[in-house]
Design a protein around this motif. Structure first.
Motif, short mmCIF file in Angstrom:
data_model
loop_
_atom_site.label_atom_id
_atom_site.label_comp_id
_atom_site.label_asym_id
_atom_site.label_seq_id
_atom_site.Cartn_x
_atom_site.Cartn_y
_atom_site.Cartn_z
N ILE A 5 -15.01 5.89 -40.20
CA ILE A 5 -15.84 5.17 -39.06
C ILE A 5 -14.74 4.39 -38.20
O ILE A 5 -14.58 4.26 -37.15
N ASN A 6 -14.02 3.57 -38.89
CA ASN A 6 -12.72 3.00 -38.18
C ASN A 6 -11.72 3.66 -37.63
O ASN A 6 -11.21 3.36 -36.28
N VAL A 7 -11.47 4.83 -38.23
CA VAL A 7 -10.46 5.90 -37.45
C VAL A 7 -11.16 6.14 -36.23
O VAL A 7 -10.49 6.28 -35.12
N PHE A 8 -12.41 6.52 -36.26
CA PHE A 8 -13.17 7.28 -34.96
C PHE A 8 -13.35 5.96 -33.97
O PHE A 8 -13.36 6.27 -32.79
N VAL A 9 -13.46 4.62 -34.24
CA VAL A 9 -13.40 3.55 -33.44
C VAL A 9 -12.29 3.52 -32.79
O VAL A 9 -12.32 3.41 -31.61
N ALA A 10 -11.14 3.85 -33.67
CA ALA A 10 -9.66 3.49 -32.92
C ALA A 10 -9.74 4.67 -31.87
O ALA A 10 -9.10 4.54 -30.77
N LEU A 11 -10.08 6.15 -32.07
CA LEU A 11 -9.87 7.34 -31.13
C LEU A 11 -10.94 6.84 -29.86
O LEU A 11 -10.45 7.11 -29.07
N HIS A 12 -12.02 6.34 -30.23
CA HIS A 12 -12.89 5.93 -29.13
C HIS A 12 -12.24 4.75 -28.24
O HIS A 12 -12.22 5.18 -26.94
N ILE A 13 -11.53 3.90 -28.83
CA ILE A 13 -10.79 3.19 -27.96
C ILE A 13 -9.50 3.68 -27.25
O ILE A 13 -9.54 3.21 -26.13
N ILE A 14 -9.10 4.65 -27.63
CA ILE A 14 -7.94 5.40 -27.05
C ILE A 14 -8.37 6.16 -25.85
O ILE A 14 -7.78 6.08 -24.84
N GLY A 15 -9.67 6.56 -25.98
CA GLY A 15 -10.22 7.37 -25.00
C GLY A 15 -10.49 6.51 -24.00
O GLY A 15 -10.34 6.81 -22.71
N ILE A 16 -11.15 5.37 -24.25
CA ILE A 16 -11.45 4.48 -22.98
C ILE A 16 -10.38 3.90 -22.36
O ILE A 16 -10.26 3.53 -21.14
N ALA A 17 -9.26 3.52 -23.15
CA ALA A 17 -8.07 3.22 -22.69
C ALA A 17 -7.47 4.15 -21.66
O ALA A 17 -6.87 3.83 -20.52
N SER A 18 -7.61 5.44 -22.08
CA SER A 18 -6.92 6.63 -21.15
C SER A 18 -7.73 6.75 -19.71
O SER A 18 -7.17 6.94 -18.75
N LEU A 19 -8.84 6.61 -19.93
CA LEU A 19 -9.92 6.62 -18.71
C LEU A 19 -9.69 5.29 -17.97
O LEU A 19 -9.35 5.60 -16.65
N LEU A 20 -9.73 4.33 -18.54
CA LEU A 20 -9.53 2.99 -17.58
C LEU A 20 -8.27 2.78 -17.07
O LEU A 20 -7.80 2.32 -15.89
N GLY A 21 -7.17 3.20 -18.00
CA GLY A 21 -5.89 3.21 -17.58
C GLY A 21 -5.49 4.00 -16.44
O GLY A 21 -4.78 3.85 -15.48
N GLY A 22 -5.84 5.25 -16.52
CA GLY A 22 -6.01 5.99 -15.34
C GLY A 22 -6.51 5.51 -13.96
O GLY A 22 -5.71 5.82 -12.74
N PHE A 23 -7.28 4.96 -14.17
CA PHE A 23 -8.03 4.39 -13.00
C PHE A 23 -6.96 3.08 -12.56
O PHE A 23 -6.75 3.06 -11.14
N LEU A 24 -6.87 2.11 -13.44
CA LEU A 24 -6.18 1.06 -12.87
C LEU A 24 -4.77 1.40 -12.54
O LEU A 24 -4.20 0.44 -11.66
N THR A 25 -4.07 2.39 -12.81
CA THR A 25 -2.88 2.91 -12.34
C THR A 25 -2.73 3.16 -10.90
O THR A 25 -1.68 3.33 -10.29
N GLN A 26 -3.91 3.51 -10.35
CA GLN A 26 -4.04 3.90 -9.11
C GLN A 26 -4.62 3.21 -8.12
O GLN A 26 -5.20 3.39 -7.08
N MET A 27 -4.66 1.56 -8.59
CA MET A 27 -5.29 0.83 -7.88
C MET A 27 -4.54 0.61 -6.16
O MET A 27 -5.52 0.65 -5.37
N LYS A 28 -3.40 0.84 -6.26
CA LYS A 28 -2.84 0.83 -4.85
C LYS A 28 -3.20 2.10 -4.14
O LYS A 28 -3.35 2.09 -2.78
N ALA A 29 -3.29 3.36 -4.73
CA ALA A 29 -3.45 4.46 -4.20
C ALA A 29 -5.13 4.30 -3.55
O ALA A 29 -5.23 5.19 -2.77
N ILE A 30 -5.81 3.57 -4.26
CA ILE A 30 -7.24 3.56 -3.74
C ILE A 30 -7.33 3.03 -2.21
O ILE A 30 -7.75 3.48 -1.39
N GLY A 31 -6.35 2.08 -2.14
CA GLY A 31 -6.29 1.28 -0.79
C GLY A 31 -5.52 2.41 0.23
O GLY A 31 -6.02 2.24 1.29
#
Length: 117
Positions: A5-31
């Motif tokens: 369960i903890n391994v899958f929680v870690a993978l789940h967090i990696i997935g959310i980090a990838s999604l949110l990281g992709g968004f946050l790295t483009q904050m300047k591009a949004i503007g």
């Protein structure tokens, strides 16, 4: 079972980090109006979907209680995110509102996961 369960929680967090990281790295591009959905955002959302489903199954198999309403809300939000990212993944520019919606929905999903008890 706890380790799995903890391994899958870690993978789940990696997935959310990838999604949110992709968004946050483009904050300047949004503007500038040049933001686009990256493959990492799509893969992060898919990782979240697969690991989330696995986590529900593992927790139920371990006789832990699962809040089905919370999981349903999180799943609905993730399906909207996946739909938006998948449909617009090949476009050079994505509308500011749509890109911001993905970021807002991702953040909402994080807060639902952590604050809804």
């Amino acid at each position: 079972m706890d380790v799995l369960i903890n391994v899958f929680v870690a993978l789940h967090i990696i997935g959310i980090a990838s999604l949110l990281g992709g968004f946050l790295t483009q904050m300047k591009a949004i503007g500038e109006g040049t933001a686009r959905f990256t493959p990492a955002m799509l893969h992060g959302a898919l990782t979240m979907l697969v690991t989330g489903i696995a986590l529900v199954g593992l927790n139920q198999a371990d006789d832990q209680t699962v809040n089905n309403i919370k999981i349903g809300v999180k799943l609905a939000i993730l399906i909207v995110i996946l739909g938006l990212v998948y449909v617009k993944r090949d476009e050079e520019k994505v509308d500011k509102g749509m890109f911001a919606a993905v970021g807002a929905l991702t953040t909402a999903n994080i807060f639902i996961a952590t604050l809804w008890t």
